[in-house]
Design an enzyme around this catalytic site. Structure first.
Site, PDB file in Angstrom:
ATOM      1  N   GLN A 199       0.832  -1.199   0.000  1.00  0.00           N
ATOM      2  CA  GLN A 199       0.000   0.000   0.000  1.00  0.00           C
ATOM      3  C   GLN A 199       0.871   1.256   0.000  1.00  0.00           C
ATOM      4  O   GLN A 199       0.611   2.218  -0.705  1.00  0.00           O
ATOM      5  CB  GLN A 199      -0.918  -0.007   1.227  1.00  0.00           C
ATOM      6  CG  GLN A 199      -1.955   1.067   1.201  1.00  0.00           C
ATOM      7  CD  GLN A 199      -2.814   0.991  -0.044  1.00  0.00           C
ATOM      8  OE1 GLN A 199      -3.185  -0.075  -0.497  1.00  0.00           O
ATOM      9  NE2 GLN A 199      -3.082   2.131  -0.639  1.00  0.00           N
ATOM     10  N   HIS A 209       2.259   3.054  -3.218  1.00  0.00           N
ATOM     11  CA  HIS A 209       1.373   3.751  -4.167  1.00  0.00           C
ATOM     12  C   HIS A 209       1.738   5.216  -4.337  1.00  0.00           C
ATOM     13  O   HIS A 209       1.783   5.734  -5.440  1.00  0.00           O
ATOM     14  CB  HIS A 209      -0.084   3.639  -3.724  1.00  0.00           C
ATOM     15  CG  HIS A 209      -0.783   2.473  -4.322  1.00  0.00           C
ATOM     16  ND1 HIS A 209      -0.893   2.286  -5.675  1.00  0.00           N
ATOM     17  CD2 HIS A 209      -1.409   1.418  -3.745  1.00  0.00           C
ATOM     18  CE1 HIS A 209      -1.562   1.164  -5.914  1.00  0.00           C
ATOM     19  NE2 HIS A 209      -1.880   0.617  -4.774  1.00  0.00           N
ATOM     20  N   GLU A 233     -10.400   1.929   3.323  1.00  0.00           N
ATOM     21  CA  GLU A 233     -10.626   1.494   1.941  1.00  0.00           C
ATOM     22  C   GLU A 233     -10.295  -0.006   1.814  1.00  0.00           C
ATOM     23  O   GLU A 233     -11.136  -0.800   1.444  1.00  0.00           O
ATOM     24  CB  GLU A 233      -9.715   2.322   1.017  1.00  0.00           C
ATOM     25  CG  GLU A 233      -9.834   1.954  -0.445  1.00  0.00           C
ATOM     26  CD  GLU A 233      -8.673   2.516  -1.280  1.00  0.00           C
ATOM     27  OE1 GLU A 233      -7.671   2.987  -0.690  1.00  0.00           O
ATOM     28  OE2 GLU A 233      -8.773   2.471  -2.516  1.00  0.00           O
ATOM     29  N   HIS A 234      -9.058  -0.362   2.121  1.00  0.00           N
ATOM     30  CA  HIS A 234      -8.635  -1.770   2.148  1.00  0.00           C
ATOM     31  C   HIS A 234      -8.480  -2.172   3.608  1.00  0.00           C
ATOM     32  O   HIS A 234      -7.945  -1.405   4.410  1.00  0.00           O
ATOM     33  CB  HIS A 234      -7.290  -1.955   1.451  1.00  0.00           C
ATOM     34  CG  HIS A 234      -7.271  -1.510   0.030  1.00  0.00           C
ATOM     35  ND1 HIS A 234      -6.741  -0.305  -0.362  1.00  0.00           N
ATOM     36  CD2 HIS A 234      -7.719  -2.107  -1.103  1.00  0.00           C
ATOM     37  CE1 HIS A 234      -6.857  -0.175  -1.675  1.00  0.00           C
ATOM     38  NE2 HIS A 234      -7.452  -1.252  -2.163  1.00  0.00           N
ATOM     39  N   ASP A 247      -6.455  -6.281  -5.830  1.00  0.00           N
ATOM     40  CA  ASP A 247      -6.041  -5.201  -6.739  1.00  0.00           C
ATOM     41  C   ASP A 247      -6.035  -5.677  -8.183  1.00  0.00           C
ATOM     42  O   ASP A 247      -6.214  -4.893  -9.108  1.00  0.00           O
ATOM     43  CB  ASP A 247      -4.628  -4.719  -6.380  1.00  0.00           C
ATOM     44  CG  ASP A 247      -4.614  -3.881  -5.117  1.00  0.00           C
ATOM     45  OD1 ASP A 247      -5.683  -3.366  -4.746  1.00  0.00           O
ATOM     46  OD2 ASP A 247      -3.538  -3.744  -4.504  1.00  0.00           O
ATOM     47  N   HIS A 282     -53.520  16.819  -7.046  1.00  0.00           N
ATOM     48  CA  HIS A 282     -53.111  15.428  -6.829  1.00  0.00           C
ATOM     49  C   HIS A 282     -54.328  14.584  -6.435  1.00  0.00           C
ATOM     50  O   HIS A 282     -54.490  13.452  -6.889  1.00  0.00           O
ATOM     51  CB  HIS A 282     -52.063  15.343  -5.712  1.00  0.00           C
ATOM     52  CG  HIS A 282     -50.685  15.725  -6.150  1.00  0.00           C
ATOM     53  ND1 HIS A 282     -50.352  16.993  -6.544  1.00  0.00           N
ATOM     54  CD2 HIS A 282     -49.541  14.992  -6.253  1.00  0.00           C
ATOM     55  CE1 HIS A 282     -49.058  17.030  -6.864  1.00  0.00           C
ATOM     56  NE2 HIS A 282     -48.553  15.830  -6.703  1.00  0.00           N
TER      57      HIS A 282
END
Lengths: 427, 427
Positions: B255, B258, B322-323, B356, B415
């Protein structure tokens, strides 16, 4: 109403233009109220409640006693109607529950998807003359079914500090956990940042005026999600000689009474039907209490005579109506080929107001052409899907080298390494 | 890495803070390029491609010949890996198909929900050193399965005007309908407004740098939807003594490589495990080609020792990773009670890199705590749900008076009238 006869495709853009909204001039106001609420919470909210709603409140929270009193002030007949609507809306939204999706994509590679509730949601219900308790049904019922833990409701108080009893009755009936007497920009800001009284929520739902719309947009910049972007309400009817012109006119008018910026469109291959509907509108509009509003929005609206069904369909998909009534003989052609619409009402005995109140479908729908890419509110609007995976020793041996190759080709050596280490340990 | 020992709940906010992003200073640039692209289309796009990508293009479109050439330039081994990933991603996303939900909520009141594909979608694939063909798999495969008619892809060209062959190979394999050599802000603007070459789309997907992120936000103001708001990638691992420290370290590093703003967090009840992982990180980081990036993001990252599982879980739900890797004995406790996470990886043999690339789950996931309210990309991201209803004569007789009462209580006479007319006609 503007009558348009067999328009060229090149004119569609112009014909289908919606009443425009300018928001940039109110962004400054919204921004400044957000900053104030962020800094000073309840104090600022009370200040704006005094300014906009003309009432000085000691407490923003609705009490148990107020809810009990309200229960006593709603007629039994209205309660029964609300309960019938609730039952239908519950049935339709319960049916939308999905189960865990699980699949072994390769031996030893188990992947699954589960939906879990958004823990904290905020519902905004506008005030004004018409108390929109029906919108509470549409938002709180699926929130409760989804399993949201906190369901917060904000709605502006009357000048006497009270909330309409039908709103309080419906909110408690549907499982709203906290109700606040706060409206407008300050309500959205309160749910975005949280204050001493109002909890911060993760997603905000509900309609409102231009100020509320801009405030919801701004909330997304602070990490809060919203149901969908909003615009004026709209209805498109496609009808032929099988349609009852009086019914069509009544549907067009029920949309038109919403507001002066509402848009109604009738598309037809029949000149006769168009003429008959026009006449019926004139007959019926006189009787309406909101005739003035209806007249203004009818003024913006269009009767479009088209060559054939194919052209009608092209035009409809280009427009992407929020509400869409299909009252034609060749019904299945329209139902199968309409790709962009929020909610579809079929046949002579299905008025839009059925879906607005009680049939079971949701009335929070994409306007402004957003039906091209947004869903109306549904059970999933209150959940998010999460994915899971568990890979066995055998699984990583099967899939490992593909991951290594792809990670290397993307230049991400550490991604590869996480697999290589595991594969080595199994040798 | 910063080591934090048994923090107080009052410090969670500070500890879980993400690396901040400031976007306001680049909004002006994005706004101005949008205006130019809206006014002058391809000419402006070519101007900015010359300026940012250092290449003067005659045509923005990738040709059939270029795709064929690319096919010849991807190794068979990589093709096989991509094909295996494609097969798994297809299996997992096909399994997410839902059927029509139909229910008769009351006698004669039929309501149903159907999902229909978003007709035109745009995929953005960033350029740079690492060609992210894996992201094409993650976006184009569900788009194709959903039935999107136009699947447009924009990606920046190299200075020689070419696109990485793995990108072209994967795009044609997955059913992308048009590929354009356009990157950055100008790509997002092109898909938002449409130009002479690039079609206007209804929803834009895909990752990118800060400029792309701000451009996607701006696109939403022009009526285009986006997959989700973006932020730097992140991983949270919860592990105990049952976890292999070398594996945990390799995941944290995958991670961390990145980008310098990536965030990795290890939460554990075991001091021993934390020490062992720290040591392993030092061992492994030296070997990485992207060690410099990884060192910087590891610098931002945290090892958090917690009192017990309950505290760990509270912290994880507050963060909403996220992960999320779960490598503990008490696995089911974490899986059942984690409410906020994008994608969950379970056990010692499930590295994040599996998801991934190739296991089948999607890697386009909510960052920045958005797992609290957003789903990762899935099949439904490429569809929208529409509702339908058809009410019979008997149906309207059953439900009509409830609608009349509710409409009247909301002050919407037209209506009510749409129902009253129909009921009268049946008397």
């Amino acid at each position: 109403m503007k009558k348009i006869v067999k328009p060229n495709k090149s004119d569609w853009d112009e014909i289908l233009k919606r009443p425009t909204q300018t928001v940039s001039d109110i962004e400054a106001v919204v921004n400044s109220i957000f900053k104030e609420v962020k800094a000073d919470g309840d104090t600022v909210i009370k200040k704006y409640t005094a300014q906009f709603d003309k009432v000085a409140l000691d407490s923003l929270s609705v009490t148990e006693t107020e809810i009990e009193t309200a229960n006593g002030n709603v007629s039994d007949a209205l309660k029964q109607a609300i309960n019938l609507a609730k039952s239908n809306i519950e049935k339709f939204h319960s049916a939308q529950k999905t189960t865990k999706v699980a699949i072994e994509t390769m031996p030893g590679v188990d992947c699954w998807q589960e939906k879990r509730p958004i823990q904290k949601v905020g519902l905004y219900i506008p005030g004004g003359t018409a108390p929109l308790f029906s919108t509470i049904l549409m938002l709180a019922i699926p929130a409760k079914l989804a399993g949201c833990k906190e369901i917060v409701l904000c709605t502006p108080p009357y000048t006497n500090g009270e909330i309409n009893p039908a709103i309080l009755y419906t909110a408690q009936l549907c499982g709203v956990t906290q109700i606040f007497k706060v409206g407008g920009i300050q309500a959205i800001a309160g749910m975005t940042f949280g204050t001493e009284s109002i909890p911060k929520v993760y997603k905000i739902f509900g309609p409102g005026n231009q100020y509320v719309t801009v405030a919801k947009q701004l909330a997304t910049k602070y990490g809060v999600a919203i149901d969908m972007p909003a615009g004026p309400s709209e209805l498109l009817v496609v009808a032929d000689d099988s349609a009852n012109p009086a019914f069509v006119a009544s549907d067009l008018l029920s949309q038109a009474e919403h507001g002066v910026d509402s848009q109604v469109i009738l598309v037809s291959t029949s000149e006769k039907l168009i003429g008959a509907v026009e006449e019926e509108i004139e007959n019926q509009i006189k009787e309406l209490p909101r005739a003035e509003i209806a007249r203004k929005s009818i003024g913006n609206s269009k009767l479009i005579l088209v060559k054939n069904d194919e052209e009608a369909l092209g035009l409809i998909n280009e427009y992407g109506p929020e509400h869409y009534i299909v009252c034609v003989e060749n019904e299945s052609y329209y139902l199968e080929n309409t790709m962009n619409a929020g909610s579809v009402f079929i046949g002579n005995y299905t008025p839009e107001s059925a879906g607005d109140y009680a049939s079971g479908t949701n009335h929070t729908l994409p306007t402004n052409g957003y039906a091209k890419q947004y869903s109306g509110v549904n059970l999933d609007s209150f959940m998010k899907s999460m994915t899971f995976q568990k890979i066995s020793e055998k699984g990583i041996q099967g899939i490992g080298s593909a991951i290594e190759l792809m990670a290397e080709a993307e230049g991400l050596q550490a991604h590869k390494n996480a697999v290589t280490l595991r594969l080595k340990s199994l040798k």
